[in-house]
Design a protein around this motif. Structure first.
Motif, PDB file in Angstrom:
ATOM      1  N   LYS A   1       0.827  -1.215   0.000  1.00  0.00           N
ATOM      2  CA  LYS A   1       0.000   0.000   0.000  1.00  0.00           C
ATOM      3  C   LYS A   1       0.865   1.271   0.000  1.00  0.00           C
ATOM      4  CE  LYS A   1      -1.944  -1.098   3.890  1.00  0.00           C
ATOM      5  NZ  LYS A   1      -1.240  -2.379   4.108  1.00  0.00           N
ATOM      6  N   THR A   2       1.839   1.314   0.920  1.00  0.00           N
ATOM      7  CA  THR A   2       2.654   2.522   1.032  1.00  0.00           C
ATOM      8  C   THR A   2       3.459   2.743  -0.246  1.00  0.00           C
ATOM      9  OG1 THR A   2       2.829   2.169   3.411  1.00  0.00           O
ATOM     10  CG2 THR A   2       4.428   3.659   2.434  1.00  0.00           C
ATOM     11  N   THR A   3       4.010   1.648  -0.760  1.00  0.00           N
ATOM     12  CA  THR A   3       4.805   1.734  -1.992  1.00  0.00           C
ATOM     13  C   THR A   3       3.951   2.300  -3.121  1.00  0.00           C
ATOM     14  OG1 THR A   3       5.997  -0.227  -1.258  1.00  0.00           O
ATOM     15  CG2 THR A   3       6.223   0.376  -3.581  1.00  0.00           C
TER      16      THR A   3
ATOM     17  N   LEU B   1      -1.503  10.039   3.191  1.00  0.00           N
ATOM     18  CA  LEU B   1      -1.724   9.827   4.634  1.00  0.00           C
ATOM     19  C   LEU B   1      -1.635   8.326   4.867  1.00  0.00           C
ATOM     20  CD1 LEU B   1      -4.350  12.429   4.273  1.00  0.00           C
ATOM     21  CD2 LEU B   1      -2.735  12.625   6.165  1.00  0.00           C
ATOM     22  N   ASP B   2      -0.492   7.920   5.394  1.00  0.00           N
ATOM     23  CA  ASP B   2      -0.138   6.504   5.433  1.00  0.00           C
ATOM     24  C   ASP B   2      -0.510   5.874   6.784  1.00  0.00           C
ATOM     25  OD1 ASP B   2       1.034   4.230   4.322  1.00  0.00           O
ATOM     26  OD2 ASP B   2       2.999   4.677   5.165  1.00  0.00           O
ATOM     27  N   ASN B   3      -0.877   4.606   6.745  1.00  0.00           N
ATOM     28  CA  ASN B   3      -1.158   3.829   7.967  1.00  0.00           C
ATOM     29  C   ASN B   3      -2.328   4.380   8.781  1.00  0.00           C
ATOM     30  OD1 ASN B   3       0.943   2.090   7.389  1.00  0.00           O
ATOM     31  ND2 ASN B   3       2.441   3.248   8.580  1.00  0.00           N
ATOM     32  N   MET B   4      -3.409   4.689   8.099  1.00  0.00           N
ATOM     33  CA  MET B   4      -4.580   5.238   8.792  1.00  0.00           C
ATOM     34  C   MET B   4      -5.150   4.273   9.834  1.00  0.00           C
ATOM     35  SD  MET B   4      -5.309   8.346   7.917  1.00  0.00           S
ATOM     36  CE  MET B   4      -7.011   8.578   8.415  1.00  0.00           C
TER      37      MET B   4
HETATM   38 MG   LIG Z   1       2.575   0.675   4.764  1.00  0.00          MG
END
Ligand SMILES: [Mg+2]
Ligand SMILES: Nc1ncnc2c1ncn2[C@@H]1O[C@H](COP(=O)(O)OP(=O)(O)O)[C@@H](O)[C@H]1O
Length: 228
Positions: free
Chosen positions: A24-26, A97-100
């Motif tokens: 997801k982050t990538t 907005l990462d890791n919600m």
């Molecule tokens: Mg991540």
């Protein structure tokens, strides 16, 4: 990425949802880079909710990236939301907005997220809603769980690599890294690669984990004993 890119043409936000380590982050960072590279947006900013876990910290993180001198302006007069809003109004910006999931209510029966505070989530949602109204701002969320209103739509599922892709990726990386010298030749090592891929269920993070465990840079020769 194309699905999300198309969604963002008409929507203010998109949510990449999937389990940990699926990419997801990538994908979110890559999409932000792509949108800036193709000049549809001027700026990108990134905040991670597992670190910047309340509205003030998110605002600080974004302000530091978008507003020159934000740190000293902030010291003089507090969070300086207007400075961030002005920057967003002036330059089309995409914010990741990462890791919600770090600030969401715990899933029923889960022991995780023990520190969850409803007010914290409300503050973050309110801030995101306010920021998204300025200029051409777009938000890219990543989360293990769906988000509550007003960001409950526009989900793009991030799942495991499909098996043929995973086999191609692992074969290429092992071949390039000389970890398995014959890996570039599918005929020679197909079964060995398939066994590796199946052992980790096509999970994107798995290859990184092996590399870390072996203490190897991306393309280094392996220790002999690591092969098995
Ligand atoms: Mg991540
Ligand atoms: N499409 C992909 N192909 C190969 N490796 C990937 C891919 N997407 C992610 N990775 C790698 O997998 C690991 C986990 O990705 P990450 O984006 O951190 O997952 P998540 O945010 O879902 O937990 C990272 O090391 C990343 O470099």
């Amino acid at each position: 990425m194309l699905t999300a890119e198309r969604l963002l043409a008409g929507e203010r936000y998109v949510v990449f949802q999937g389990d940990g380590g699926e990419g997801k982050t990538t994908l979110a960072a890559e999409l932000a880079r792509w949108l800036v590279f193709t000049r549809r947006f001027r700026r990108g900013a990134f905040a991670r909710l597992d670190q910047d876990g309340d509205a003030r910290k998110v605002l600080y993180a974004i302000g530091e990236q978008l507003v020159p001198g934000y740190l000293s302006a902030r010291a003089e007069s507090g969070p300086c939301r207007q400075l961030v809003e002005r920057a967003l109004a002036e330059q089309a910006t995409v914010i990741v907005l990462d890791n919600m999931e770090s600030v969401l209510a715990p899933a029923p029966g889960s022991e995780a997220h023990l520190a969850f505070e409803p007010e914290t989530l409300k503050g973050i949602m309110g801030l995101c809603q306010a920021l998204a109204k300025h200029g051409e701002t777009r938000l890219i969320f990543t989360s293990r769980e769906p988000l509550p209103e007003p960001f409950s739509r526009n989900l793009v599922k991030v799942d495991r690599l499909d098996r043929p892709d995973a086999i191609r990726l692992v074969g290429r990386v092992l071949g390039e890294g000389k970890l398995m010298p014959d890996a570039a030749d599918p005929g020679e090592s197909e079964q060995e690669i398939e066994k590796l891929v199946d052992a980790v269920g096509c999970h994107a993070a798995a290859w990184s984990c092996w590399r870390v465990r072996w203490s190897l840079p991306a393309c280094a020769a392996p220790r002999r004993s690591s092969r098995s």
